[in-house]
Design a protein around this motif. Structure first.
Motif, PDB file in Angstrom:
ATOM      1  N   GLY A   7       0.651  -1.480  -0.282  1.00  0.00           N
ATOM      2  CA  GLY A   7       0.468   0.149   0.199  1.00  0.00           C
ATOM      3  C   GLY A   7       0.668   1.631  -0.636  1.00  0.00           C
ATOM      4  N   LYS A   8       2.416   1.018  -0.296  1.00  0.00           N
ATOM      5  CA  LYS A   8       2.569   2.459   0.293  1.00  0.00           C
ATOM      6  C   LYS A   8       3.902   2.607  -1.067  1.00  0.00           C
ATOM      7  CE  LYS A   8       3.022   3.196   4.892  1.00  0.00           C
ATOM      8  NZ  LYS A   8       1.787   3.710   4.655  1.00  0.00           N
ATOM      9  N   THR A   9       4.846   3.354  -1.731  1.00  0.00           N
ATOM     10  CA  THR A   9       6.016   3.139  -2.830  1.00  0.00           C
ATOM     11  C   THR A   9       7.276   3.321  -1.955  1.00  0.00           C
ATOM     12  OG1 THR A   9       5.574   5.957  -2.690  1.00  0.00           O
ATOM     13  CG2 THR A   9       3.748   5.115  -3.906  1.00  0.00           C
ATOM     14  N   VAL A  10       7.152   3.745  -1.092  1.00  0.00           N
ATOM     15  CA  VAL A  10       8.272   3.432   0.016  1.00  0.00           C
ATOM     16  C   VAL A  10       9.043   1.543  -0.602  1.00  0.00           C
ATOM     17  CG1 VAL A  10       9.369   3.186   1.794  1.00  0.00           C
ATOM     18  CG2 VAL A  10       7.512   4.861   1.579  1.00  0.00           C
ATOM     19  N   MET A  11      10.041   2.072  -1.063  1.00  0.00           N
ATOM     20  CA  MET A  11      10.692   0.093  -1.368  1.00  0.00           C
ATOM     21  C   MET A  11      11.197   0.206  -0.064  1.00  0.00           C
ATOM     22  SD  MET A  11      11.431   0.081  -4.724  1.00  0.00           S
ATOM     23  CE  MET A  11      11.892  -0.944  -4.734  1.00  0.00           C
ATOM     24  N   ARG A  12      10.789  -1.573   0.196  1.00  0.00           N
ATOM     25  CA  ARG A  12      11.686  -2.197   1.085  1.00  0.00           C
ATOM     26  C   ARG A  12      12.666  -3.146   0.711  1.00  0.00           C
ATOM     27  NH1 ARG A  12       6.593  -6.029   3.808  1.00  0.00           N
ATOM     28  NH2 ARG A  12       7.966  -6.704   4.573  1.00  0.00           N
ATOM     29  N   ALA A  13      13.995  -3.808   1.415  1.00  0.00           N
ATOM     30  CA  ALA A  13      14.187  -4.268   1.281  1.00  0.00           C
ATOM     31  C   ALA A  13      14.588  -5.593   2.003  1.00  0.00           C
ATOM     32  CB  ALA A  13      16.314  -4.319   0.322  1.00  0.00           C
ATOM     33  N   GLU A  14      14.703  -7.395   2.415  1.00  0.00           N
ATOM     34  CA  GLU A  14      14.920  -7.982   2.501  1.00  0.00           C
ATOM     35  C   GLU A  14      16.237  -9.158   2.491  1.00  0.00           C
ATOM     36  OE1 GLU A  14      11.170  -9.864   2.789  1.00  0.00           O
ATOM     37  OE2 GLU A  14      10.128  -8.204   3.858  1.00  0.00           O
ATOM     38  N   GLY A  15      16.199  -8.992   3.424  1.00  0.00           N
ATOM     39  CA  GLY A  15      17.869 -10.735   3.350  1.00  0.00           C
ATOM     40  C   GLY A  15      17.678 -11.382   4.490  1.00  0.00           C
ATOM     41  N   GLY A  16      18.864 -12.520   4.595  1.00  0.00           N
ATOM     42  CA  GLY A  16      18.830 -13.410   5.701  1.00  0.00           C
ATOM     43  C   GLY A  16      20.489 -13.500   6.146  1.00  0.00           C
ATOM     44  N   PHE A  17      20.186 -14.308   7.260  1.00  0.00           N
ATOM     45  CA  PHE A  17      21.699 -15.153   7.614  1.00  0.00           C
ATOM     46  C   PHE A  17      21.029 -16.552   8.053  1.00  0.00           C
ATOM     47  CE2 PHE A  17      20.959 -11.626  10.128  1.00  0.00           C
ATOM     48  CZ  PHE A  17      21.270 -11.557  11.527  1.00  0.00           C
ATOM     49  N   GLU A  18      22.161 -16.598   8.526  1.00  0.00           N
ATOM     50  CA  GLU A  18      21.661 -17.759   9.540  1.00  0.00           C
ATOM     51  C   GLU A  18      23.083 -18.202  10.518  1.00  0.00           C
ATOM     52  OE1 GLU A  18      22.255 -23.261   9.599  1.00  0.00           O
ATOM     53  OE2 GLU A  18      20.169 -22.308   7.850  1.00  0.00           O
ATOM     54  N   TYR A  19      22.210 -17.631  11.988  1.00  0.00           N
ATOM     55  CA  TYR A  19      23.629 -18.178  13.258  1.00  0.00           C
ATOM     56  C   TYR A  19      23.241 -19.170  14.046  1.00  0.00           C
ATOM     57  CZ  TYR A  19      26.597 -16.136  16.742  1.00  0.00           C
ATOM     58  OH  TYR A  19      27.156 -16.329  17.991  1.00  0.00           O
ATOM     59  N   ASN A  20      24.271 -20.065  14.174  1.00  0.00           N
ATOM     60  CA  ASN A  20      24.314 -21.460  14.901  1.00  0.00           C
ATOM     61  C   ASN A  20      22.684 -22.103  14.850  1.00  0.00           C
ATOM     62  OD1 ASN A  20      26.263 -21.100  15.690  1.00  0.00           O
ATOM     63  ND2 ASN A  20      26.409 -19.718  17.710  1.00  0.00           N
ATOM     64  N   THR A  21      22.493 -22.512  13.401  1.00  0.00           N
ATOM     65  CA  THR A  21      21.137 -22.875  13.219  1.00  0.00           C
ATOM     66  C   THR A  21      20.235 -22.006  13.209  1.00  0.00           C
ATOM     67  OG1 THR A  21      20.577 -23.705  15.267  1.00  0.00           O
ATOM     68  CG2 THR A  21      22.320 -24.810  14.155  1.00  0.00           C
ATOM     69  N   ASP A  22      19.981 -21.137  13.605  1.00  0.00           N
ATOM     70  CA  ASP A  22      18.641 -20.216  13.930  1.00  0.00           C
ATOM     71  C   ASP A  22      18.842 -19.201  12.301  1.00  0.00           C
ATOM     72  OD1 ASP A  22      17.210 -20.922  16.172  1.00  0.00           O
ATOM     73  OD2 ASP A  22      19.139 -18.848  17.881  1.00  0.00           O
ATOM     74  N   LYS A  23      17.733 -18.954  12.016  1.00  0.00           N
ATOM     75  CA  LYS A  23      17.461 -18.282  10.669  1.00  0.00           C
ATOM     76  C   LYS A  23      17.272 -17.198  11.280  1.00  0.00           C
ATOM     77  CE  LYS A  23      17.054 -21.937   7.224  1.00  0.00           C
ATOM     78  NZ  LYS A  23      16.810 -22.497   6.795  1.00  0.00           N
ATOM     79  N   TYR A  24      17.848 -16.023  10.267  1.00  0.00           N
ATOM     80  CA  TYR A  24      17.491 -14.643  10.664  1.00  0.00           C
ATOM     81  C   TYR A  24      16.920 -13.870   9.347  1.00  0.00           C
ATOM     82  CZ  TYR A  24      19.719 -15.379  15.289  1.00  0.00           C
ATOM     83  OH  TYR A  24      19.707 -15.634  16.464  1.00  0.00           O
TER      84      TYR A  24
END
Length: 254
Positions: A63-80
């Motif tokens: 619903g917005k014109t603002v851009m978003r960026a997402e990514g991920g990393f895994e640390y000691n078996t937990d995913k973020y």
């Protein structure tokens, strides 16, 4: 609150290839959500890339014109899942960028918020830091661009800053990957509850305002039992924040 800053290094077991894995745009089946906030020109995107790899998944916020960026990393078996919020100087929702950043921290309930500041312009950045700490009690301050601060002979007492803010402070130079391992470990410890933050909050509120805030807070919690940070919302309602009023009416808080 634990104010110590861990001194882990990239060669330690916490940061070997089994401990830390950059996932790029892979953000499925994550265990924790991390918000990345900060003023423009603080090196926030560099921190994002250092944590996730150079790839970004971009698109518009709903619903917005603002851009978003997402990514991920895994640390000691937990995913973020890492969500890069729009760079903004305030959360008072006077612009779409500010409203987007504010709403995600408040409504999205990230498990941890990384606040990136420019070590050379710390005082200027603190306005946003203090506003974020009114909303969430799970945050870490990434004191970025420390290499430039050193060149400019800017000295910062990290321990005192951490104590005053009530959250961990991690010095970093993201472009050189300095401080990134410590930042990741701190995020992990906040997300898992090993570090409990007690952030700075508004004190010495005039008696008449405090009375109004308490009354309104009780009404908000009665109507929305699971609402995040009802006290902060009460302050915003008293200031006539139209976006917060709209969110309450639409049930966006639920």
């Amino acid at each position: 609150m634990e104010t110590k800053v861990n001194t882990a290094c990239e060669t330690c077991s916490h940061f070997n290839k089994e401990g830390l894995k950059k996932l790029g745009i892979q953000t499925d089946n994550f265990d924790f959500v991390v918000a990345l906030a900060g003023n423009p020109n603080t090196g926030k995107s560099t921190v994002f890339n250092a944590l996730t790899g150079l790839r970004q998944h971009t698109g518009n916020w709903p619903g917005k014109t603002v851009m978003r960026a997402e990514g991920g990393f895994e640390y000691n078996t937990d995913k973020y899942k890492l969500v890069d919020l729009p760079g903004t100087y305030s959360l008072l929702s006077t612009s779409e960028d500010e409203a987007t950043a504010r709403d995600f921290i408040l409504f999205g309930k990230p498990d941890v918020t990384i606040i990136v500041v420019d070590a050379n312009r710390l005082e200027r950045n603190l306005n946003l830091v203090l506003q974020i700490l009114e909303i969430t009690d799970k945050a870490v301050l990434c004191l970025n661009l420390m290499d430039e601060a050193k060149r400019n002979k800017v000295e910062i007492d990290v321990r005192t800053l951490s104590k005053d803010l009530g959250i961990p402070v991690v010095p970093a130079s993201a472009r050189f990957n300095q401080g990134i391992p410590e930042l990741i470990q701190t995020v992990s410890e906040i997300a898992s509850g090993q570090i409990v933050c007690k952030p700075h909050r508004i004190k010495n509120v005039p008696e008449n305002i405090e009375k109004a805030v308490k009354t309104l807070t009780a009404e908000i919690e009665k109507e929305f039992p699971n609402i995040p940070n009802s006290r902060w919302i009460a302050f915003r309602l008293l200031e006539g924040d139209k976006e917060i009023i709209k969110a309450l009416k639409s049930g966006e808080f639920v």
